[in-house]
Design an enzyme around this catalytic site. Structure first.
Site, PDB file in Angstrom:
ATOM      1  N   HIS A 235       0.864  -1.177   0.000  1.00  0.00           N
ATOM      2  CA  HIS A 235       0.000   0.000   0.000  1.00  0.00           C
ATOM      3  C   HIS A 235       0.901   1.226   0.000  1.00  0.00           C
ATOM      4  CE1 HIS A 235      -2.422   3.101   1.893  1.00  0.00           C
ATOM      5  NE2 HIS A 235      -1.864   2.921   3.052  1.00  0.00           N
ATOM      6  N   TYR A 259      -5.971   9.188   2.102  1.00  0.00           N
ATOM      7  CA  TYR A 259      -5.993   9.762   3.453  1.00  0.00           C
ATOM      8  C   TYR A 259      -4.749  10.624   3.658  1.00  0.00           C
ATOM      9  CZ  TYR A 259      -2.814   5.920   4.777  1.00  0.00           C
ATOM     10  OH  TYR A 259      -1.761   5.051   4.857  1.00  0.00           O
ATOM     11  N   ASP A 581     -28.055 -20.144  18.577  1.00  0.00           N
ATOM     12  CA  ASP A 581     -29.320 -20.834  18.832  1.00  0.00           C
ATOM     13  C   ASP A 581     -29.456 -21.968  17.830  1.00  0.00           C
ATOM     14  OD1 ASP A 581     -29.880 -19.179  16.622  1.00  0.00           O
ATOM     15  OD2 ASP A 581     -31.936 -18.799  17.255  1.00  0.00           O
TER      16      ASP A 581
END
Ligand code: FAD
Ligand code: THG
Length: 840
Positions: A235, A259, A581
């Site tokens: 990256h 960013y 469950d």
């Protein structure tokens, strides 16, 4: 296990250091952390991570990991210098779609307890003066986000651990994982000190080994015989000198995968805009390189990102970028970390694929699991055992890892599927479902139809019929009931459609991956009969002489009933949280078939099974179709010798027999809340079974969209969404599945005193899930599942609320994309409370 075992952590990156701190803080002080590199810039991803910490994430757990990380690192200092700079975080929108999505994001932050607010373009520029005011539509600002100095955070935590007795050993490369009797016994290390040419080999004995080796995880996993499903990807990150760098918030420009952060007089720029650059383990820099996690920068990949950066921050025009790196870190197939113990090697644990952002939270979770046997975080999204075997192939890990990289900043609809590799798992009914125009989404590798285009004519009929019913009422305007559909006035038609389908109550973006055909399928199920493909339901066989005692201990309800009975029962963890469950069907004295939620259940049962009990995943090789609706007996009885009368085949019981030529196990269970049976057979006969049922001319095929609406009308919970290990059965409204006076795992931790509850809301609009719920201006809870209830003709949202707000009739508001949607607590179930449709 000994009470304070010897423990080895592989990797002194930020995760290994945080874990050493969390463990020694809990009294486990016999901790040795080994790293192949020097301390504490050891050469992994942490050594060059710019350390931006944006907390908000659609996942509650990931947000909580990040919030804990922020709280912890805010208090850390190294040599008198703070390790965390709480500059805040700003995400800007430059497209309408993003701006809308930031509203949804603000909702997640609010739901998960992070304070954040939407700000307009002017406020964005105030926070980040270099922004081009004309480009920005608005932003999302979180004041508690910030910058973690990753190496310092690691070292500060390591020092604390050392004070409590931990050891850190640099230049120790793990070359083997020692094992005996199914347990880990230590690690073999190769020691190469930089000051000497000698190579030393040693074994460090340990009862517990935790792999925190970052993107080297797969290589370490191989030493232990364990697949570690992560992909190392490079990256890009670079810096640019420019006047007026703000010391303001960390910044995200997600519309362009960028960013930013300040570094003194430079701006750091990170980009996810480039092609995915996977790195094979043998391409990682060799041992002894100073920074094996950094690869040569490829300018051609960064240039488009640079142009986008200049566009957003025009001041950069005068500058250029420098110090670029292609830095490596880990991507998993679903973006979540890998936490948990190896299934076949006791004592060998993973804390892998963790960002700086989540490092302290993940470390705490792993320490809690090791020391207490349970975590205060809901880890179901992160557990290593969540993957199906087919999701562990190198090809799958690579393809999904890359896809996750590409999508990392995309606006993702909660139902949006990955496009490839697909299809992987298909049920025997798949060919017929394709013929019916099924629209498929994927779960656990399975292709599952969400609705069928072939049912479109049913929708037209339904609209007409409801319209004519409305017309028969005295106040109805005109008697168009007899008119063919084409002549139905648009407005009247629109009203019928709106009420029936909930189309008007749901906006366009939210309606993606959904079709109003679901309404027709719901009605057909409630009024006639429909076939639902339940093949993706995880089926586990448990057998052997100890199986009754085992399941009695592991589950909450009484499953020791005579063969032929089916019991709804729960798995709890040691602290009484709901782990799953199940339906537990007793096939014979010593043999059970369990309907479960996923691979986590298989793992849990396998781990706990004593000698003499076997646990087997029978999902592959078998299939299941749910035949549900009031006409089920008309459909099924002529095809079978089994007595299907109410008395002859009790609700929640099973029989084996034939449907036409096909041997089946039939269970009278229905997750949609209608009369009917789940029919199980072997996969080879699945198509024959489907065709036999279809040939009666009675059923339609129903998809997951209708299924989800129907189960919410009945109030049937979906584990992992409505309730998780954070919740007790009582809070989740599942007290009926907890047998009084029975001993089972988690019993002692249960309290019947309730502070919160899961309740149904009837709302004015269909929401999506995860939205905050407010009362009197305060955030009081969040939505779990939501759908339009087609037969009750109301939008339904289940939500967690504090107990004092769970009285039916209580008015609340759901914050939906920043809008206030009125809602009211309702009494459940919303449909057929007397069970007249099921028990007849
Ligand atoms: P690492 O730091 O890689 O540590 C693993 C350690 O294991 C290494 O020190 C290695 O030497 C050691 N090791 C490996 N094999 C062996 C062996 N056989 N024997 C002994 N030791 C071994 N995250 C964020 O949250 N925010 C960001 O802004 C951010 N930006 C990033 C920017 C770049 C360019 C990159 C590359 C990553 C970024 N990340 C960011 C991601 C982040 O850096 C990582 O996810 C994180 O640092 C991983 O920490 P770790 O401790 O798991 O791994
Ligand atoms: N079918 C089968 N097994 C399953 C599911 C299923 N296991 C996993 C998951 N789905 C379990 N979830 C439920 C939820 C509700 C019901 C069944 C499975 C159900 N509940 C009734 C009720 O609450 O009124 C009856 C409960 C009872 O009588 O004890 O039917 O779909 N095979």
């Amino acid at each position: 296990m000994v009470s304070r075992p010897r423990l080895v952590i592989i990797g002194a990156g930020i995760v290994g250091c945080a874990l050493a701190d969390e463990l020694t803080g809990r009294g486990w002080t016999d901790v040795t952390v080994v790293d192949q590199g020097p301390l504490f810039a050891a050469g992994g991803s942490s050594s060059h991570a710019p350390g931006l910490v944006f907390q908000t994430n659609p996942s509650k757990t990931m947000t909580e990991f990040a919030s804990y990380t922020v709280r912890k690192y805010s208090e850390l200092a190294l040599a008198g210098r703070a390790c965390f700079d709480q500059v805040g975080g700003l995400e800007v929108a430059t497209t309408e779609e993003r701006w809308t999505d930031l509203h949804r994001k603000q909702g997640w932050a609010e739901s998960w307890g992070v304070e954040g607010r939407l700000v307009d373009a002017d406020q964005c520029v105030e926070l980040w003066p270099l922004l081009d005011r004309g480009k920005v539509l608005g932003g999302f600002h979180v004041p508690t986000d910030g910058l973690a100095a990753a190496v310092s955070c690691g070292e500060a935590q390591a020092r604390r651990a050392v004070e409590r007795g931990a050891r850190f050993l640099p230049h120790h490369t793990v070359v083997g994982v020692e094992q005996g009797g199914g347990r880990v016994t230590g690690v073999a290390v190769e020691v190469r000190r930089p000051e000497s040419r000698e190579v030393e080999y040693r074994v460090l004995a340990a009862e517990v080994v935790v792999c925190a080796a970052g993107f080297w995880g797969p290589a370490i996993g191989r030493l232990a015989g364990l697949t570690v499903p992560l992909l190392p990807l490079a990256h890009q990150y670079a810096k640019a000198r420019t006047p007026g760098v703000p010391d303001g918030p960390i910044l995200r420009h997600q519309d362009r995968d960028l960013y930013f952060r300040g570094h003194g007089d430079r701006i750091g720029i990170g980009s996810y805009a480039h092609r995915p650059m996977p790195v094979r383990q043998d391409e990682i820099g060799p041992k002894g390189t100073v920074m094996p996690s950094v690869q040569a920068f490829t300018e051609e990949d960064f240039d488009p990102a640079w142009r986008d950066a200049v566009e957003l921050l025009p001041a950069l025009k005068e500058s250029t970028y420098e110090d670029g790196i292609n830095g490596i870190f880990s991507f998993t197939p679903d973006g979540f970390p890998l936490i948990g113990e190896a299934p076949h090697l006791d004592g060998f644990w993973l804390a892998e694929a963790v960002w700086v952002t989540h490092s302290a939270g993940v470390a705490r979770a792993v320490a809690e699991l090791l020391v207490d046997g349970r975590s205060s975080f809901d880890l179901h999204e992160c557990e290593l055992s969540r993957f199906e075997p087919v999701q562990l192939s190198p090809a799958f890990v690579e393809e999904r890892g890359k896809q996750n990289f590409v999508e990392v900043y995309d606006v993702i609809h909660p139902l949006q599927p990955m496009e490839s590799p697909r299809p992987m798992r298909t049920s025997p009914f798949y060919v017929r479902q394709l013929e019916l125009g099924g629209y498929f989404l994927e779960a656990a590798g399975w292709e599952r139809p969400h609705w069928f285009e072939a049912n479109l004519p049913l929708l037209e009929d339904l609209v007409l019929r409801h319209h004519s019913q409305a017309a028969e009422q005295p106040e109805a305007e005109q008697p168009e009931a007899e008119q063919p559909e084409a002549e139905l006035p648009e407005e009247a038609r629109g009203m019928a459609v709106e009420r029936l389908l909930g189309v008007a109550q749901r906006d366009q973006w939210a309606s993606r991956y959904w079709s109003p055909v679901a309404a027709a399928e719901s009605y057909a199920t409630r009024e006639n009969v429909a076939l639902y493909d339940m093949t993706s339901l995880k089926r586990i066989e448990v057998g052997g002489p100890g199986s009754v005692a085992f399941l009695q201990y592991l589950t909450t309800n009484n499953v020791d009933k005579k063969p032929g009975s089916v019991t709804y029962s729960l798995l709890l963890d040691a602290s009484g949280g709901v782990r799953s469950d199940l339906t537990v069907a007793r096939l014979a004295e010593d043999r059970f078939q369990i309907g479960a939620n996923g691979n986590l259940d298989l793992d849990w049962l396998t781990r706990h099974a004593p000698g003499g009990v076997y646990v087997r995943d029978i999902t592959p090789g078998t299939c299941c179709v749910g035949v549900w609706g009031p006409q089920t007996r008309e459909l099924l009885q002529p095809l079978t010798d089994m007595d299907l009368s109410h008395e002859g085949f009790r609700y929640f019981s099973l029989k084996t027999g034939y449907v036409g030529h096909v041997p089946v196990t039939a269970m009278r269970v229905s997750y949609v809340g209608e009369l009917g049976w789940e029919l199980y057979t072997s996969a080879d006969l699945g198509l024959k079974l489907w065709d036999t049922l279809w040939a009666t001319g009675l059923p339609i095929a129903g998809g997951r969209a209708a299924f989800n609406s129907l189960r919410l009308e009945k109030g049937y919970r979906l584990w992992g969404v409505d309730m998780t290990p954070e919740h007790s059965p009582y809070e989740a409204g599942l007290a009926f599945a907890v047998k009084d006076g029975k001993d089972f795992l988690g019993r002692d931790a249960l309290s019947t005193e309730l502070t919160r509850k899961l309740v149904p809301l009837l709302s004015a609009e269909v929401v999506m899930g995860k939205e905050p719920v407010r009362h009197a201006g305060r955030t009081v809870g969040y939505v779990t599942s939501a759908a339009y209830g087609h037969t009750i003709q109301r939008p339904i949202a289940y939500a967690w609320l504090p107990i004092e707000l769970t009285t039916p009739g209580t008015h609340v508001e759901i914050s939906y994309f920043g809008r206030r949607v009125p809602a009211e607590v309702a009494t459940e179930p919303l449909f057929d409370p007397k069970m007249e449709k099921i028990r007849r």
